[in-house]
Design a protein around this motif. Sequence first.
Motif, PDB file in Angstrom:
ATOM      1  N   ASN A   1       0.699  -1.157  -0.038  1.00 22.07           N
ATOM      2  CA  ASN A   1       0.037   0.060   0.222  1.00 22.07           C
ATOM      3  C   ASN A   1       1.097   1.386   0.058  1.00 22.07           C
ATOM      4  O   ASN A   1       1.897   1.083   0.414  1.00 22.07           O
ATOM      5  CB  ASN A   1      -0.901   0.048   1.321  1.00 22.07           C
ATOM      6  CG  ASN A   1      -2.030  -0.948   0.979  1.00 22.07           C
ATOM      7  OD1 ASN A   1      -2.389  -1.696   0.034  1.00 22.07           O
ATOM      8  ND2 ASN A   1      -2.140  -1.454   2.414  1.00 22.07           N
TER       9      ASN A   1
ATOM     10  N   SER B   1       6.418  -0.718   5.803  1.00 23.89           N
ATOM     11  CA  SER B   1       5.721  -1.888   4.931  1.00 23.89           C
ATOM     12  C   SER B   1       6.076  -3.383   4.845  1.00 23.89           C
ATOM     13  O   SER B   1       5.579  -4.303   4.803  1.00 23.89           O
ATOM     14  CB  SER B   1       5.673  -1.540   3.421  1.00 23.89           C
ATOM     15  OG  SER B   1       5.131  -0.161   3.272  1.00 23.89           O
TER      16      SER B   1
ATOM     17  N   ALA C   1       4.833   5.156  -2.441  1.00 25.07           N
ATOM     18  CA  ALA C   1       4.196   4.023  -2.971  1.00 25.07           C
ATOM     19  C   ALA C   1       5.241   2.950  -3.319  1.00 25.07           C
ATOM     20  O   ALA C   1       6.264   3.238  -4.058  1.00 25.07           O
ATOM     21  CB  ALA C   1       3.197   4.189  -4.211  1.00 25.07           C
TER      22      ALA C   1
END
Length: 304
Positions: free
Chosen positions: A2, A60, A87
């Motif tokens: 994400n 992440s 991202a």
Amino acid sequence: MNASRPRVLAQEDFDRFAVLSRDDNPIHCDPAFARATHFGATVAHGMLLFSLLCAQIRRSIPRPVLPIAQTLMFPRPTFVGDGVTAALVLQDAPGPGRIALDTSIRCVQRGRERITNAEEQVTAHGAAMLLADATADLLAMMRPAPLDQDGMARVPAVDASLYHLSIGQEASAARTFGVDDTDEYVSLTDDSNPFYTDPVFARSRGFDGAIVPLPLLAGMFSDLLGTRLPGRGTGWMKQSLRLCSAARLGEPLTASVRVTRLRADKELVNLATVVSGGDGRVVLQGEALVLVRNLENKGARGAV
């Protein structure tokens, strides 16, 4: 993976990164100067954007990883007041112990206006290589051979000179990073990678203690490019980075940049970029492409 939550970049962020990196290039820090350029407003440091990508990597991936390589292109500026997200897209593993990512910074808000055009969103993009379960020995084993700096630019120089610049011109700067620098880096960017912040963890992986964050090492290039060679007003277009060895906090470091190609028609300059450790070993190497259209003084001699 994400994208991060949007973050609105303020002039205070640019100013803090300028102090941290020593890059007070007026396109980042002087709103009046920036308004008179083709940008029209102050723009983010490239390595500030890179640090936001590193923070998203830490958030992440559940286990500690060490960034060892990054390419970045800056197709559009990131302006003061922009809301941006970092991202990541996981790619096929290039080998055991390595993680490959596509990385991008996307502008999702400019002032009060939402940006929905996908092409217009991307202000920085590239690829990252990470070491999973990294140790000092593993980093040494995977270290690439030093680049032949005379052969880094694989295309011939188009012009012998551009403004005050010439092929082979060099500039360098010395610096030692300490805990205060890392603390400010984490506070500004939220990249609390334990390799950078936890000396006990770093020693357990064979390092001599906490190591200097990759964006801070690359920020030494930002300092040189944006203040000395080519000089104030330089805009970063592309940068490649390869970590060859870890730099420990408190270690004397020297960053060097050298002009390898000039393109007067497009006002572009290629430079070889290297950070060396106190013992002379190569710590970080790569190549930069910069735009010199907005140089503050196009007639001055570059720093050596």
